[in-house]
Structure formats: structure tokens, C-alpha cells
Enzyme design. Sequence first.
Site, PDB file in Angstrom:
ATOM      1  N   LEU A  45       0.800  -1.446   0.094  1.00 36.12           N
ATOM      2  CA  LEU A  45       0.122  -0.351   0.015  1.00 36.12           C
ATOM      3  C   LEU A  45       0.688   1.199   0.134  1.00 36.12           C
ATOM      4  O   LEU A  45       0.275   1.745  -0.405  1.00 36.12           O
ATOM      5  CB  LEU A  45      -0.930   0.313   0.688  1.00 36.12           C
ATOM      6  N   GLY A  46       2.154   1.001   1.097  1.00 31.33           N
ATOM      7  CA  GLY A  46       2.952   2.071   0.910  1.00 31.33           C
ATOM      8  C   GLY A  46       4.033   2.185   1.756  1.00 31.33           C
ATOM      9  O   GLY A  46       4.306   0.950   2.442  1.00 31.33           O
ATOM     10  N   GLY A  84       7.579   3.927   3.414  1.00 32.39           N
ATOM     11  CA  GLY A  84       8.141   5.245   4.295  1.00 32.39           C
ATOM     12  C   GLY A  84       9.257   5.682   5.252  1.00 32.39           C
ATOM     13  O   GLY A  84       9.773   4.500   4.850  1.00 32.39           O
ATOM     14  N   ALA A  85       9.435   6.631   6.111  1.00 34.05           N
ATOM     15  CA  ALA A  85      10.074   6.695   6.637  1.00 34.05           C
ATOM     16  C   ALA A  85      10.164   5.684   8.367  1.00 34.05           C
ATOM     17  O   ALA A  85      11.587   5.937   8.774  1.00 34.05           O
ATOM     18  CB  ALA A  85       9.973   7.985   6.970  1.00 34.05           C
ATOM     19  N   GLY A  97       8.693   3.156   8.050  1.00 33.94           N
ATOM     20  CA  GLY A  97       8.061   1.196   7.769  1.00 33.94           C
ATOM     21  C   GLY A  97       7.242   1.114   6.326  1.00 33.94           C
ATOM     22  O   GLY A  97       6.608   2.104   5.446  1.00 33.94           O
ATOM     23  N   LYS A 138       0.847  -3.638   9.205  1.00 33.93           N
ATOM     24  CA  LYS A 138       2.068  -2.550   8.716  1.00 33.93           C
ATOM     25  C   LYS A 138       3.833  -2.717   9.595  1.00 33.93           C
ATOM     26  O   LYS A 138       3.641  -3.799  10.676  1.00 33.93           O
ATOM     27  CB  LYS A 138       2.004  -0.610   9.831  1.00 33.93           C
ATOM     28  N   ASP A 172       1.474  14.526  12.145  1.00 32.91           N
ATOM     29  CA  ASP A 172       1.511  14.340  10.691  1.00 32.91           C
ATOM     30  C   ASP A 172       0.763  14.442   9.664  1.00 32.91           C
ATOM     31  O   ASP A 172       0.339  13.371   8.975  1.00 32.91           O
ATOM     32  CB  ASP A 172       2.469  13.860  10.634  1.00 32.91           C
TER      33      ASP A 172
END
Lengths: 249, 308
Positions: free
Chosen positions: B32-33, B35-36, B38, B53, B145
Amino acid sequence: MNKGSVSQILLITDGCSNQGEDPVAVSRHIVSTGVSVNVIGVLDDDQTEEPIGLREVNEIAEAGKGVSRIVYADDLSETMQMVTQQAMTQTIQGYVNQELKSILGDETNEEALPPETRGEVQEVMEDLSETVDLNMVILVDTSASMQTKMSAVKEALDDLMISLDARQGQFMYTVYQFPTRKQVVKLLLDWTDDGKRIAKVFPKFAVGGITPTGSALREAAKAFHISEQDDVMRGAAYDVIDPSYRSSS
Amino acid sequence: MMSSIHPTVRLANGTKINGLWHKRQYQIKQLLGEGARGSTYLVEASGKKVALKISRDPSVVTAEANILKKLQRAQSISLGPSLIDVDDGYLPNRMKQSFYVMEYVQGKPMTTLVGKLSLVDLGRLMSRLLSELHQLHSMSYIFGDLKLDNMIFDDSLKRIRLVDVGGVTQVGRGIREYTSIYDRGFWRLGGRKAEPTYDLFALAICLMHAERPLKFDSNGQQQILWRFLSSSKRITPFQQVIKQALLGKYRDALHMKRDVDQVVQHLIRSRPVQQRTTKVNNRRISERDLITLSGMVAFNGFMIYILL
Ligand SMILES: Nc1ncnc2c1ncn2[C@@H]1O[C@H](COP(=O)(O)OP(=O)(O)O)[C@@H](O)[C@H]1O
């Protein structure tokens, strides 16, 4: 749990040392006094890979039980915040794991606990890293090749102050530059808790010459000992959370 | 330990992960995505779609799962995804890694929707989100965020859901996870202490993206924001709200919501009459409506013709 303090050196440099003491050995010595050494290596825009000269950056931080990153000047702001935060978390993690071992036996560390208990330990660590006092010596390489990066370094330090000012724990810092013509390091700003002052003292021009990183580190680390006699710092000098607990990764 | 530079974990579709503590099995369906902090995967567990996640840094997993647990305990409405499981598992490379499993939020990314929605619809979504943020703030948490990338328009609930709770911070603490252009510290328009105004600033930046994606130089010069705002065309009705939020003038989310609502009301009132009624009734003009309408127009035309 007692509120303690964490001491860090943040070294910002763009190249290898070429004179004086071995910075890795100095870094190893510094961590034995309860201070971790973090290093940020700044790349030139035309450097595509990590140059050999910057390899030292990782070795110094590893010896100093700290964190290192090698980045372009544009990414400095984000990096400084992350390095400082991660270094503090590591120190606290090492300390908490040590405490856990003394309670639960030798083979236990955080990751061996069931997820539920881990959640509680995590919360203790977050509380600590938010409330612990932070003392930081910032050591900036101002040799000739840093000239083009100085304004980015200044911006990034200014930005770092915004993050550190927001913490609940007390924050004190001092700034040194190296090399200078007469001395190994020069004090730019004495211990203060005022984040706004860094922008005013920051040098606009690099100085040039040799880069005695090892000797500069040794000199700058003395700031922590001077501070013990200092009135402002006396309150913060108790109960140091020792970074040397951390098992090197 | 946690000094690994890349916390992301790459897993091939079809990979199965078995939880060591809670003995549940998850099968990777799709990334799904990442980033910084995980990687997030769509996974299947006993025939159900959920999101997983995973991070090389176990403290990321523990910290985010902690936050999801807290939000769930104290919130009646679900702003974030609900937490399903926290566990460790062995990966195909025999490494043990921590992960957590949460509700899969199915919907459209706000990054693309924000430029397509009508201002009225956008305003309504923001108004709703502000109520929910207010609830979060009342629990003494700040989202931190807040950005379009972390907003999904939930297809079934018809509202914005927030994913990626890595930035959620207790009021009064320092915010550590943020994204430069949404961060008021970056623009030197405030500090990083967690307080409601921090989220409202980020939400204002989200609204500005409805004009066009905000590009910026490496150093956050305030003038860039003000120039962008004063030269904006599409988001003009929201200019004042955005400005107040950027300047930290709204004491809490409800005050900002009130102004957003007013703009929405104003937009509805100033619409052409037929558009207004159809929208308020929340249905499209049907074919029959059109026939009746054109019939009426024709009849009126006929009457005018006769009278003349
Ligand atoms: N529960 C979820 N349901 C659906 N999509 C999700 C979920 N969690 C995360 N995502 C998607 O995955 C992307 C990356 O999320 P995440 O890995 O948490 O972010 P990062 O690691 O960049 O902080 C998000 O932007 C979102 O699109």
C-alpha cells in the site's frame, strides 16, 4: 523513574581529518565519559556516491555509540532532527534494556517481551526521551570546502532548535567551530538554553586550512567538564544516562 | 538495533506471515505504501482484507500500535483505522520482525481528490474532519503529521479517515514526525510543541493544495505562502480561513470549523437557483426533472408570446 540527562556531541563535517589525533580513538574515549558522538557528513552537490573521505563519519559515530548520516546540504534540516532524536532514543533504549536485564535476568531485552508488555516499556521510554534533560555540544567544521554549505548548516541548526525547544525536558547547548587560525577549536556560543541565539553567532565564512577532527573533538568534549563547575549546569549534571550501555549495532 | 537506515520491509505478494504470539496468519496481497517508518501492505486474514504495517525498527511498531489502542479506547468515532493485532513473525529470509495489523481503509486518496471536489464538498469534508480533530484534541492528542497523503476518503463512510498515526503526540510534548511543507516550524510560523493550532496550520496547507500542489524552495520562506494565497483563484472563498489558521489565530478546531461552515453556506447561497436546490436535496437533476423544466420554459415562452 528519576529524571536524568543525556549528553551528546553533534559533529558536522564534509571531509576526512588530515591532522592530529585519530578521531575514531578520541570518539571511543569520549563515550567512556558518558557522552555519545553523532556525526553528519555533508556531501557536495556533485558527489554522487559516498566518497571515501566521508567513510570516517560512520566510524566516528560507531565508536562514539552515536548515529551518523551522510546527506546533501538540502536535506540537512530533516537529518539533524532525526539524528539527534535517534541518538537520544538509542541511549535511552540501552539504558532501559540494562534496567530490564537487572530486573528480569540476563537474557532479557525489550524484543523478547510479549507485545503487550513491550507497549508499556515503549511508553516509559517515550516519557523519558521527552522529559530527560539534553546537553549538546555542536561542533562545526568550517574548513574552506564547507564555504558553500554554511548557510544550509545554519538553517538546519536553526530548525533543530525549533524541535529541541518544543521538548519538555531542559535543553542546553554550546557551539564550537574548527579549525581556526590560532586554536584547534573556537567557542562561538557558550552554554545556553536560548535556541534563537545560534543564528546570530553562526560564522558566515569558512576559515580554511587543515582539518584536525580528532583534536577538535577532544577539545570540544571538554565543554561537558567545564559545565560541571558552571552554575547554570550544576542542576543538570546529576544522573547521567550513559550511552555506553548501548550494545553497538 | 534501530540505526538501520531503511526501515522498510519488502515482501513478495503471496508471502505468508505467522504471528508468533497470537498465532494468526496473514497473506500479503499488495504493497500500500512505504516511508520513513516502515512498509504497509494489504493482507488477507481468514478471508478478510486488512492492512499490515511492518518495520525493521520494532519501536515504530510498538509506538504506533500503542497510539491506535489509545485512540480506539477513547474515541466513539473512528478517525484512524482500528487496531486488530500486534505480533512478531519470521520472514522468508528467517529474520524476525514486529508488525501490527489494522483495519483496511478502502477509498480514494485525498491527494488526487482535493483538486477535483467542488469547494462545497471539500468544505463539508473539512468541517467534518475538524469536528473529529476537535475530539482528538479534547483527548489531549495532536495528530501531528497531518497531510493529504495521510487522508483517505472512505468510500463506505463518505468521510475522511486518517491513516499513519506515527505523528500523534500528547499535547504539550514535542512533535517529532512531520512533513516540511505542512510544518509551521519549517515556515517559521510557530514552534513544534503539540497544541491544536499545530494541526490547524497543517489543515490550512491541505486546503491550499486545492488550488494546485504547493511547490517550495528548500528554505521555507513565509512570503511563498502569502504570495500563493493572495494569487489563488479556486480557493479564494477559503482565503481568510486559511490565513487565520496559518497565523495560529484559531484557538481550537471548532472555531475554524465555524468559519469553514460559513464559507460553505455562503457558497451554497450564491449558487444559481436551480443548482442550489438540486444540491441541497442532494440529488442530481433527473431526466424527468429536465423534461418538466423545459416544458415549463416552453409554456412560459408560449404565454409571453400570447400576451405580446
Ligand atoms: N489502514 C490503512 N488502510 C489503507 N491504506 C493505508 C492504511 N495505512 C496506510 N495506508 C496507505 O499506505 C501509505 C503509507 O503508509 P505508512 O507506511 O503508514 O506511511 P509512512 O511509512 O510513509 O509514514 C499511506 O499513505 C496510505 O495510502
